[in-house]
Design a protein around this motif. Structure first.
Motif, mmCIF file in Angstrom:
data_model
loop_
_atom_site.group_PDB
_atom_site.id
_atom_site.type_symbol
_atom_site.label_atom_id
_atom_site.label_comp_id
_atom_site.label_asym_id
_atom_site.label_seq_id
_atom_site.Cartn_x
_atom_site.Cartn_y
_atom_site.Cartn_z
ATOM 1 N N GLY A 22 -49.479 1.097 45.129
ATOM 2 C CA GLY A 22 -49.980 -0.155 45.739
ATOM 3 C C GLY A 22 -48.753 -1.127 45.730
ATOM 4 O O GLY A 22 -48.569 -1.865 46.657
ATOM 5 N N SER A 46 -51.545 4.220 35.547
ATOM 6 C CA SER A 46 -51.035 5.505 34.863
ATOM 7 C C SER A 46 -49.556 5.604 35.477
ATOM 8 O O SER A 46 -48.488 6.153 34.512
ATOM 9 C CB SER A 46 -51.562 6.841 35.794
ATOM 10 O OG SER A 46 -52.785 6.997 35.050
ATOM 11 N N ALA A 191 -55.158 1.663 46.372
ATOM 12 C CA ALA A 191 -54.131 2.407 45.369
ATOM 13 C C ALA A 191 -54.503 2.535 44.048
ATOM 14 O O ALA A 191 -53.924 1.805 43.136
ATOM 15 C CB ALA A 191 -52.899 1.824 45.681
ATOM 16 N N ASN A 204 -54.915 9.562 30.829
ATOM 17 C CA ASN A 204 -54.853 8.296 31.684
ATOM 18 C C ASN A 204 -55.436 6.900 30.809
ATOM 19 O O ASN A 204 -56.115 7.130 29.867
ATOM 20 C CB ASN A 204 -56.012 8.114 32.824
ATOM 21 C CG ASN A 204 -55.560 9.434 33.797
ATOM 22 O OD1 ASN A 204 -56.261 9.654 34.702
ATOM 23 N ND2 ASN A 204 -54.567 10.145 33.569
ATOM 24 N N CYS A 355 -53.716 5.525 49.113
ATOM 25 C CA CYS A 355 -52.272 6.125 48.804
ATOM 26 C C CYS A 355 -52.314 6.403 47.295
ATOM 27 O O CYS A 355 -52.970 5.670 46.709
ATOM 28 C CB CYS A 355 -51.360 5.400 49.391
ATOM 29 S SG CYS A 355 -51.261 3.747 49.017
#
Ligand SMILES: Cc1cc2nc3c(=O)[nH]c(=O)nc-3n(C[C@H](O)[C@H](O)[C@H](O)COP(=O)(O)OP(=O)(O)OC[C@H]3O[C@@H](n4cnc5c(N)ncnc54)[C@H](O)[C@@H]3O)c2cc1C
Length: 511
Positions: A22, A46, A191, A204, A355
């Motif tokens: 992002g 992450s 993102a 995570n 993305c």
């Protein structure tokens, strides 16, 4: 419901998620944009936790061809070769760009980038910062760049809905500090990262529950390869805590640490691909063994100097890695599946891009090569920005029609985690997958978490083979043709044990 189409955010592309993908999209985009993230850019991501580094063929003995070959081998026949050939060669340029943004990568006395070794890489090619704190160093530098870039408006909040008109993006709705804001926009970039928070054991952050994936699916986007979930072999196994587990980077094995059982015996090749090592550890644990990482005598290295962050994590848990064994077990780490995109990051819904980890470009195939995800997040964040800059959007977005608001039922998440832990683990079979599907189906319309888990389960049921990170006890062989999964939410909700998920062989190309 609040409608705020005169707001000064209206008409700007929206970028959702403050991780590397992002932030890279926001910084690369020349149009004024809005960056929406639940915390400050970089936090709760992450990206911030990444340890090992970013793979890039920068060493004198390395080439793009070798990096491509290693990526394809790890992907176990399922990578889209054209995507691999497009993304991997950008590594050196991305490292240089990140340096221009202020990231200080580790260099030797001669000023050369220091490259680490990780599993399934045939060369040392993992560029790192502050030893093992690459992610923190990268997000800190990019967050500072964002702060200094007035064309990026940062908003703290969470995307709740993608608003469509005749099947195309025309706006978004977000929770901003308890306020519901609706804004017209022709372009949304997801993102939003991965899905580890849907599982009981994960490296995570707990916020990684695949909300972007669910919103894209609800907007009609095609989802690719959701069944492929990567388990990292070596999460720190202390106490009986569930939820987020600390990671012991693969770079530790790359530098020579061994995997041992309680008798001090090695039982697997430490530098085999992640799926292979994770299955070997899981099998060993299932036989009643304990598994440890032995980093006491790394050749030519002082642990605390090379891995200062991991050293702190271990010591906080009463383990001195220079003198003691580190207990480890596999944990959910990365999602190879995601919103199906092309190499510009376009999804199948007009106006919706994706993305980073939420997307599935086809780079990783059935099993991601270590340290290729930060590379992909940076390359694709920039690609999306370039594509949006080159797009022509109408000045007005016309009538807005909204999807029904799906309230998230927070009681559902623990139930989803129980099911994924029991049925969607390292080893899968038909009875467990069917059980999970039956339990998730009634929850999926109301719950984004259940919808994402259901898509993973449906695709895992249909993939009657073992390949990469997807291992079926009842179908241990690999199919002769490698085929990627493509599915929509309606494929999944209509799925009643029939083959309604579509498969495309990798050579047919993506969306
Ligand atoms: C412990 C750990 C170590 C790792 N080490 C490495 C490594 O060394 N090398 C490597 O290549 N990869 C590594 N990875 C993987 C890599 O870090 C991730 O794949 C990558 O950072 C993903 O970046 P991203 O920008 O796509 O997502 P993230 O960095 O996860 O960012 C997603 C952002 O979206 C936000 N978000 C989510 N939903 C919403 C919503 N609805 N509205 C608004 N915002 C939302 C999140 O809060 C977060 O800010 C590691 C992962 C972990 C967990």
């Amino acid at each position: 419901m609040a409608r705020n189409f005169g707001d000064d955010f209206a008409g700007r592309p929206l970028i959702v998620g403050g991780g590397l993908a992002g932030m890279m999209a926001a910084l690369s985009m020349q149009r004024p944009s809005v960056l929406l993230c639940p915390a400050r850019p970089g936090e709760a991501s992450s990206s911030m936790l990444a340890q090992g580094g970013i793979s890039a063929c920068v060493a004198a003995d390395d080439t793009c061809e070798l990096h491509i070959a290693d990526t394809l081998a790890a992907g176990d026949g399922l990578c889209d070769e054209s995507v691999v050939a497009r993304i991997i060669p950008e590594g050196p340029e991305i490292i240089a760009l990140l340096e221009r943004y202020g990231v200080v990568f580790d260099r030797d006395a001669a000023g050369q980038l220091i490259v680490g070794q990780e599993a399934a890489h045939s060369r040392r090619r993992v560029v790192h910062a502050c030893g093992d704190s690459t992610g923190a160093a990268v997000v800190k530098a990019l967050a500072e760049q964002i702060r200094q870039t007035p064309r990026i408006r940062v908003m703290q909040g969470e995307l709740r809905k993608i608003i469509l008109h005749e099947g195309e993006v025309c706006g978004w709705e977000a929770d901003i500090g308890g306020r519901r804001l609706s804004v017209g926009s022709p372009a949304i970039v997801l993102a939003t990262g991965g899905i580890g928070g849907l599982f009981p054991y994960t490296t995570n952050v707990s916020q990684a529950t695949g909300s972007g994936l669910a919103l894209a699916a609800r907007a009609g986007a095609v989802i690719a390869d959701p069944e492929f979930v990567q388990f990292h072999p070596t999460a720190l196994a202390v106490g009986n805590a569930q939820g987020r587990m600390s990671l012991i980077s693969e770079a530790v094995r790359g530098e020579g640490a061994f995997l041992l059982n309680e008798r001090g015996e090695r039982f697997t090749d430490e530098l085999a691909p992640r799926d292979v090592v994770a299955r070997a550890i899981q099998a060993h644990l299932s036989q009643g063994h304990q598994v440890f990482l032995d980093a006491r005598t790394l050749p030519g290295l002082r642990f605390a100097e090379r891995f200062p962050g991991i050293d702190v994590i271990c010591r906080r848990n009463g383990i001195n890695p220079s003198t003691m064994l580190i207990p480890v077990r596999p944990a959910v780490h990365y999602h190879m599946g995601g919103v199906a995109t092309d190499t510009c990051g376009r999804s199948t819904v007009k106006g919706l891009w994706a993305c980073g980890e939420v997307a599935s470009t086809g780079l990783h195939g059935a099993n991601r090569l270590a340290s290729n995800s930060l590379l992909e997040a940076a390359v694709m964040g920039r690609a999306v920005a370039r594509d949006i800059d080159a797009s022509i959007f109408p000045a007005m977005f016309g009538h807005v029609s909204e999807n029904r608001l799906i309230p998230e039922n927070s009681d559902v998440l623990p139930a989803v985690r129980d099911l994924t832990g029991e049925c969607l683990g390292i080893l899968r079979d038909e009875p467990a997958l069917r059980k999970a599907e039956e339990a998730l189906r009634p929850m999926a319309e109301q719950s984004d978490a259940a919808l994402v888990a259901l898509m993973m389960v449906c695709a895992a049921r249909e993939r009657k083979e073992s390949r990469g990170a997807h291992a079926r006890m009842d179908y241990p062989q690999q199919a002769t043709t490698a085929r990627r999964t493509f599915m929509t939410m309606s494929d999944c909700l209509g799925h009643v044990g029939k083959n309604t998920v579509s498969f495309h062989s990798v050579s047919e190309g993506v969306v």
